[in-house]
Each structure stands twice: as structure tokens, then as C-alpha cells.
Motif scaffolding. Sequence first.
Motif, PDB file in Angstrom:
ATOM      1  N   LEU A   3       9.807   8.468  13.615  1.00  0.00           N
ATOM      2  CA  LEU A   3       9.803   9.602  12.689  1.00  0.00           C
ATOM      3  C   LEU A   3       9.180   9.214  11.357  1.00  0.00           C
ATOM      4  CD1 LEU A   3      11.025  12.463  11.992  1.00  0.00           C
ATOM      5  CD2 LEU A   3      13.057  11.229  11.238  1.00  0.00           C
ATOM      6  N   ASN A   4       9.501   8.018  10.874  1.00  0.00           N
ATOM      7  CA  ASN A   4       9.027   7.675   9.525  1.00  0.00           C
ATOM      8  C   ASN A   4       8.192   6.395   9.479  1.00  0.00           C
ATOM      9  OD1 ASN A   4      10.883   5.582   9.633  1.00  0.00           O
ATOM     10  ND2 ASN A   4      12.413   6.633   8.415  1.00  0.00           N
ATOM     11  N   LEU A   5       7.555   6.090  10.612  1.00  0.00           N
ATOM     12  CA  LEU A   5       6.787   4.844  10.700  1.00  0.00           C
ATOM     13  C   LEU A   5       5.766   4.706   9.564  1.00  0.00           C
ATOM     14  CD1 LEU A   5       6.876   2.521  12.741  1.00  0.00           C
ATOM     15  CD2 LEU A   5       5.082   3.667  14.042  1.00  0.00           C
ATOM     16  N   ASP A   6       5.113   5.803   9.212  1.00  0.00           N
ATOM     17  CA  ASP A   6       4.057   5.730   8.194  1.00  0.00           C
ATOM     18  C   ASP A   6       4.459   6.380   6.873  1.00  0.00           C
ATOM     19  OD1 ASP A   6       2.113   4.232   9.532  1.00  0.00           O
ATOM     20  OD2 ASP A   6       1.615   5.970  10.782  1.00  0.00           O
ATOM     21  N   TRP A   7       5.748   6.629   6.704  1.00  0.00           N
ATOM     22  CA  TRP A   7       6.184   7.152   5.408  1.00  0.00           C
ATOM     23  C   TRP A   7       6.080   6.033   4.365  1.00  0.00           C
ATOM     24  CZ3 TRP A   7      11.098  10.758   5.987  1.00  0.00           C
ATOM     25  CH2 TRP A   7      10.836  11.715   6.970  1.00  0.00           C
ATOM     26  N   ALA A   8       6.005   6.423   3.103  1.00  0.00           N
ATOM     27  CA  ALA A   8       5.857   5.430   2.036  1.00  0.00           C
ATOM     28  C   ALA A   8       7.107   4.557   1.927  1.00  0.00           C
ATOM     29  CB  ALA A   8       5.616   6.140   0.705  1.00  0.00           C
ATOM     30  N   ASP A   9       6.906   3.271   1.752  1.00  0.00           N
ATOM     31  CA  ASP A   9       8.003   2.307   1.609  1.00  0.00           C
ATOM     32  C   ASP A   9       8.584   2.422   0.197  1.00  0.00           C
ATOM     33  OD1 ASP A   9       9.672   0.137   1.294  1.00  0.00           O
ATOM     34  OD2 ASP A   9       8.161  -1.365   1.796  1.00  0.00           O
ATOM     35  N   MET A  10       9.826   2.910   0.124  1.00  0.00           N
ATOM     36  CA  MET A  10      10.486   3.032  -1.184  1.00  0.00           C
ATOM     37  C   MET A  10      11.691   2.085  -1.261  1.00  0.00           C
ATOM     38  SD  MET A  10      10.206   7.149  -1.780  1.00  0.00           S
ATOM     39  CE  MET A  10      11.122   7.067  -3.320  1.00  0.00           C
ATOM     40  N   SER A  11      11.615   0.984  -0.522  1.00  0.00           N
ATOM     41  CA  SER A  11      12.733   0.034  -0.506  1.00  0.00           C
ATOM     42  C   SER A  11      12.923  -0.600  -1.883  1.00  0.00           C
ATOM     43  CB  SER A  11      12.459  -1.061   0.521  1.00  0.00           C
ATOM     44  OG  SER A  11      11.312  -1.798   0.135  1.00  0.00           O
ATOM     45  N   HIS A  12      14.043  -1.280  -2.039  1.00  0.00           N
ATOM     46  CA  HIS A  12      14.374  -1.931  -3.300  1.00  0.00           C
ATOM     47  C   HIS A  12      13.295  -2.950  -3.686  1.00  0.00           C
ATOM     48  CE1 HIS A  12      16.716  -4.743  -5.930  1.00  0.00           C
ATOM     49  NE2 HIS A  12      17.102  -3.599  -6.435  1.00  0.00           N
TER      50      HIS A  12
ATOM     51  N   ILE B  22      10.346  14.883   1.303  1.00  0.00           N
ATOM     52  CA  ILE B  22      11.514  14.378   2.026  1.00  0.00           C
ATOM     53  C   ILE B  22      11.540  12.863   1.877  1.00  0.00           C
ATOM     54  CG2 ILE B  22      12.645  14.093   4.263  1.00  0.00           C
ATOM     55  CD1 ILE B  22      11.412  16.729   5.168  1.00  0.00           C
ATOM     56  N   VAL B  23      12.665  12.349   1.394  1.00  0.00           N
ATOM     57  CA  VAL B  23      12.835  10.898   1.251  1.00  0.00           C
ATOM     58  C   VAL B  23      14.052  10.491   2.071  1.00  0.00           C
ATOM     59  CG1 VAL B  23      13.359   9.006  -0.347  1.00  0.00           C
ATOM     60  CG2 VAL B  23      11.793  10.838  -1.058  1.00  0.00           C
ATOM     61  N   MET B  24      13.908   9.447   2.880  1.00  0.00           N
ATOM     62  CA  MET B  24      15.030   8.998   3.707  1.00  0.00           C
ATOM     63  C   MET B  24      15.710   7.798   3.072  1.00  0.00           C
ATOM     64  SD  MET B  24      15.133   8.352   7.832  1.00  0.00           S
ATOM     65  CE  MET B  24      14.908  10.088   8.213  1.00  0.00           C
ATOM     66  N   ASN B  25      17.041   7.835   3.097  1.00  0.00           N
ATOM     67  CA  ASN B  25      17.841   6.705   2.623  1.00  0.00           C
ATOM     68  C   ASN B  25      17.664   5.516   3.575  1.00  0.00           C
ATOM     69  OD1 ASN B  25      20.484   5.059   2.579  1.00  0.00           O
ATOM     70  ND2 ASN B  25      20.779   6.404   0.815  1.00  0.00           N
ATOM     71  N   ALA B  26      17.740   4.309   3.027  1.00  0.00           N
ATOM     72  CA  ALA B  26      17.574   3.103   3.853  1.00  0.00           C
ATOM     73  C   ALA B  26      18.585   3.054   4.998  1.00  0.00           C
ATOM     74  CB  ALA B  26      17.715   1.856   2.987  1.00  0.00           C
TER      75      ALA B  26
ATOM     76  N   MET C 198       0.851  -1.194   0.000  1.00  0.00           N
ATOM     77  CA  MET C 198       0.000   0.000   0.000  1.00  0.00           C
ATOM     78  C   MET C 198       0.890   1.248   0.000  1.00  0.00           C
ATOM     79  SD  MET C 198      -2.960   0.967   2.706  1.00  0.00           S
ATOM     80  CE  MET C 198      -1.816   1.133   4.051  1.00  0.00           C
ATOM     81  N   LEU C 199       0.578   2.138  -0.879  1.00  0.00           N
ATOM     82  CA  LEU C 199       1.342   3.373  -0.940  1.00  0.00           C
ATOM     83  C   LEU C 199       0.660   4.431  -0.091  1.00  0.00           C
ATOM     84  CD1 LEU C 199       2.066   3.511  -4.743  1.00  0.00           C
ATOM     85  CD2 LEU C 199       3.304   2.349  -2.932  1.00  0.00           C
ATOM     86  N   ARG C 200       1.448   5.163   0.622  1.00  0.00           N
ATOM     87  CA  ARG C 200       0.832   6.198   1.442  1.00  0.00           C
ATOM     88  C   ARG C 200       1.637   7.469   1.307  1.00  0.00           C
ATOM     89  NH1 ARG C 200      -0.839   3.777   7.156  1.00  0.00           N
ATOM     90  NH2 ARG C 200      -1.881   5.766   7.211  1.00  0.00           N
ATOM     91  N   SER C 201       0.952   8.546   1.061  1.00  0.00           N
ATOM     92  CA  SER C 201       1.626   9.823   1.184  1.00  0.00           C
ATOM     93  C   SER C 201       1.298  10.305   2.576  1.00  0.00           C
ATOM     94  CB  SER C 201       1.090  10.808   0.164  1.00  0.00           C
ATOM     95  OG  SER C 201      -0.210  11.177   0.504  1.00  0.00           O
ATOM     96  N   CYS C 202       2.206  11.029   3.148  1.00  0.00           N
ATOM     97  CA  CYS C 202       2.053  11.234   4.561  1.00  0.00           C
ATOM     98  C   CYS C 202       1.971  12.676   4.962  1.00  0.00           C
ATOM     99  CB  CYS C 202       3.206  10.587   5.290  1.00  0.00           C
ATOM    100  SG  CYS C 202       3.148   8.861   5.004  1.00  0.00           S
ATOM    101  N   SER C 203       0.798  13.121   5.081  1.00  0.00           N
ATOM    102  CA  SER C 203       0.609  14.406   5.719  1.00  0.00           C
ATOM    103  C   SER C 203      -0.212  14.152   6.968  1.00  0.00           C
ATOM    104  CB  SER C 203      -0.116  15.345   4.772  1.00  0.00           C
ATOM    105  OG  SER C 203      -1.286  14.714   4.314  1.00  0.00           O
ATOM    106  N   CYS C 204      -0.159  12.908   7.421  1.00  0.00           N
ATOM    107  CA  CYS C 204      -1.088  12.488   8.472  1.00  0.00           C
ATOM    108  C   CYS C 204      -0.363  11.742   9.581  1.00  0.00           C
ATOM    109  CB  CYS C 204      -2.124  11.579   7.851  1.00  0.00           C
ATOM    110  SG  CYS C 204      -1.352  10.237   6.942  1.00  0.00           S
ATOM    111  N   SER C 205      -1.104  11.266  10.511  1.00  0.00           N
ATOM    112  CA  SER C 205      -0.734  10.407  11.647  1.00  0.00           C
ATOM    113  C   SER C 205       0.608  10.762  12.291  1.00  0.00           C
ATOM    114  CB  SER C 205      -0.804   8.941  11.267  1.00  0.00           C
ATOM    115  OG  SER C 205       0.133   8.646  10.267  1.00  0.00           O
TER     116      SER C 205
END
Length: 579
Positions: free
Chosen positions: A113-122, A179-183, A1-8
Motif C-alpha cells: 500500500l505504501n511502498l513508494d510513499w514518502a519516508d517520514m520516519s524519525h 494521507i500520512v501513515m503512522n510508523a 529522496m523525497l517522493r510525493s506519490c500520485s504514481c506507481s
Amino acid sequence: MLRSCSCSIHPVAGAHLGAAVPTVSSVIEPAHHGRRRSSTDRAELLVVGRIVTNDPSMPTAEAMAVAGGSIIGLGSRADLEGLTDARTRTVAPDGVIIPGLIEPHMHIWTSLLNLDWADMSHATCPTFDASVAMVKDLAARTPDGQFVLGKLFDPSLYPGETVLTRDILDQVAPHNPVIVMNASMHFVYANSAALAAAGIDDSVVDPPGGRFGRVDGRLDGVVGEASAMMMLVGALPRPTEQDLADGIRRILRTAASRGVTSLREAATGTLAGVGELALLHRLNGVERLAVRVSTAQFSVMSGRSPAEVAAAWADAGVTPFSGDEMVRADAWKVVTDGSNQGRSGYFTQPYLGETAGGRANWTPETLREVLSVGIDAGWQLMIHTNGDAAIEFALTALEELLPAEGGADLRHRLEHCSFATDDHLTRMAALGVSPSFLMNHVYYWGAAFRDTILGPTRADRLDRVASACAAGLRPSLHSDYNVTEINPLQSARTAVLRRTQTDDTVLNPAECATPAQALAAITTHAAWQIHADDRGSLAVGRRADWAVASADPWSSDPEGWADITFTETCIDGTPAWQA
Ligand SMILES: [Zn+2]
């Protein structure tokens, strides 16, 4: 599931590392639902079933007697008859009862901090273009002006290791801050709107240890290391205490579901400042936490000297080994370099295709200062060292600062200790300093280190569990969650097999751990490293902390370890988590 995060769950506490979330007070109120003193030698609880102890004097048992949160007897049912009476409750868990596993290095606060950020893993974005497309898609579905947030982006696994820059992100998300966080959690990538929201422009000065990437003087959106990253994420809406509480309980339940009963939080103070300990105690007072938490206090706060940071912790009542049996402050965390897969680990030789091998986050003088402050305060040192030069850097400082003999039993640690030489391991043994390996470096990034980042000779030196054991060290294995998932048995499997996910090759068979070494690294060694000698095995006098597993790792093929599931964990003999 993709989520953009302006929430929670909303990061973060303020514009600076360690700034306090206003609703988090720092008054520490320990709870007391840990171990109760037993008034008799009678068992309150008798656990019956297939018990695997991890104690060589009695590897298996069919019954375990518990009183006051401790184990008072182990053996056959007949052996323990004298310890029970009519009031003893008997339980027979459906599964194999093993010692609760120990996760010696993971992150609650940066993961919140990024629990509900979108998963952009490999796994989610197998190509760089897929990563860009995901940001574009998230932005299209997010109202203008609201943040688009992604995590686990991993350029080290893409050809050319291309990163997300400000210009790329501006192009695909012109109306949203991104904002995107590196793995690795050592970098974030921001677009112009995110930089502007944080009040950061080309005139920004790099904070100590942090880096704002620039091309011809213009910020390129690549932001490295905690002190700089936190300036950026400080622009995000602040979480409420309820958000934090909900997120902490989620993370701890996730850890428990992998058989974990004790963990070390490895950078406490990075989200809500010194109040984080008080919050953990408060949560534990309301309802006992699902996992025991040992904390490592972060040694950096923006604008403060190391001595001022130590004083801030002490003023908040956070001193070495303060707290209780569920939440205890144990260590002083210092980060000497960055991420090897992010090419910011500090090496003696250049990265492949580059002229430099990264650099240290400290000068020799400032490193000595920050370590001295921790030593003088009586903390266990927990020093992040990724590249071989970082390990050398830390050991040189420790050789100057630690007494040649004697001294308190603090069990200082090198974290990751990813590319240690033989000489390093020998010197660590002499200093009494032990390594904790982020073992899934081999699984996820082993092939990339060998083929594109470091070359085969250096890659062979990654996470040397066998050599560390041979040098007399007591290595542990950790997830560095959420750099990788919490799953100690998966880490142990990697330590034994050393196979890479990329192509299933074995990275240096000579460093494969034995099954016994790998399991010690997630039980007794890890317990020792977090100053929890009463855990990691089931024996008389030890804590009644156990997990109910679908199979016995000690007698099963390591190949299947990662698939072992758990239905229950207990702390002090009472349920801590149930599936
Ligand atoms: Zn870490």
C-alpha cells in the motif's frame, strides 16, 4: 529522496477492508517447482564450504549433499563420497552457509500500500516541525488535486507526541489530498481533501474496531485501526495486478537479501481480499518466489460477521494448510488492540499523563466469536496483543475456548505480546501458546516507553525473551515490516543487547536473551511457529534452504550481527536470490 506519490503503486482495493482488486481473480493454481522427488539416493548437488548447521548433533560441516530439494548428507567431503557420482554438481559458495532465516510476522499487503510513499520516519524527520515541513514541500511539488502520501511518521519520538491533524495538513497542503501513515500502521492522518475524496464526513459512524478522531463532533483527521483506515485509503487510485506483482517481488527480494528463506505474511486479505492467495500462487507459477510465504488470513472484512469472513476464505479455496511448499495458508489473524507507541495498546493502567490505558478492539463476546470461528475452521490463531490488558483479554478467551488437554497441534501465537506479566507467561505455557516479539520495539521505542509513555516499571516488561524461554516457551522475533525493516539478525542483536537507539541505555538487563536463545528465535522457533519443522537448521531430511552470509552468527559477537551481509539464498537447493 523525497517522493510525493500520485504514481506507481497505488492503494487500494476499494472502499472497504478486504474488497477485491478487480483484476485479481481468486482462482488458485499452485505451481510445482518446489521439491522434486529424487529417484535415487545420489546427490544432485554437493555444497562444499564452511557450513554452520544450527543442529547440535553436528554444528558444522564441510559438505552437504542435496537431492530432491532435501538434505541427504552432511559431514566431511570424504563422508559424503558414497552419495555422489559423475552427475553430481558441486558448488563452493564464497561465504558461510547458514540455515535460511525465518521472518515469522511481516506484512506484504499493507506494505505494498505504501511502498513508494514518502519516508517520514524519525531518521528523516527528526522533529515534528520537520514532518510538517516535509508535507508542505511534497505538496508544493505535487500537481493540485493529486495525493500527497507519507509513511513511518512517528509522533511517539517527538516531545509531547504531537500528531498531524486535519487542520495542520490543510494549512500546509490546501490543494492536495494528504494521507500520512503512522510508523505503527495503526493510524493514518488525513486532511479535509482526503476525507472528502473518501466520502467521509462528520456523520461517519466508526466501523467495528475502528475510530475516527473528533473534536467537538468534527473529524480531526486522525483515523485509527484497520477497519477505519481502509475506508479512507479506499479513495486512492487502485493498483493494477502488475503494480502488485512488482511490489511483491521487491518486498520478497528485500527479505531474501537479509538471509530470509521463509516468512509469514501476517494480515492476508487486507489489500486485495481473498484473491491475494491466488495472486501469490500465480506469481509463483510464473517465476518461483524469492521467499516461501506462509499466510495468516485476516479475520475482519467490512460489513461481514467472522463466520462470513471464514466462509469467504473457504469459498475461495483458502483452508488451513492449503497451498503448496512455496505459498501456504496457515493462520487466522485477530487484532485485539492498537499500538503502544501510538497510545492505543490496551493496558490495565493508564498511559503516563492520561486517565485511561487504551481499549480493546472487541468486546469479550465478539472476541470469543471471532476466535471460535478460527478454531472451528482448524486455523492456527495469530492474535495481536500489545498492552498487558490485551494479553489478559486474549488469554482469558483462549482459556475458555481451547481444550484443557489434547487438541490439534496448531501452535497458537500471541503477536508482539509486548508487556506480558509472569502470570501471562505461565498461562501461555499451560495453553501451548507461544509469543512472537517485535523485538525492535526495544531499540526504537524502548526509551520513549520508559520516559514518556509508560514509565520505567512497565517499560522493563517489554519483550521478555529471557523470561519467555525460562517459562518453557519458544519465542520468535519479528520485524512487523514495514513497521521496522526486515533484518532478523538485527532483531536478534536487540534481543541480546536490549540497547535503545535513543540513548544507548540497556532496557532491563534481566531480560537479555543469550545469543543461542536469540538465534533460535529467528530460526528453529520461528520455523516451528509457522509450521515449518523441516526448516531453521541444516540436517539430513530437512529442506535445503540456506543463506550465504559474510560471517557465522553462532560464533561471532552479537554486537556485529546487524552488519552481517548476504550474497545468496537457496530454496530446495536452487538459488532463490542473489546479490
Ligand atoms: Zn503486524
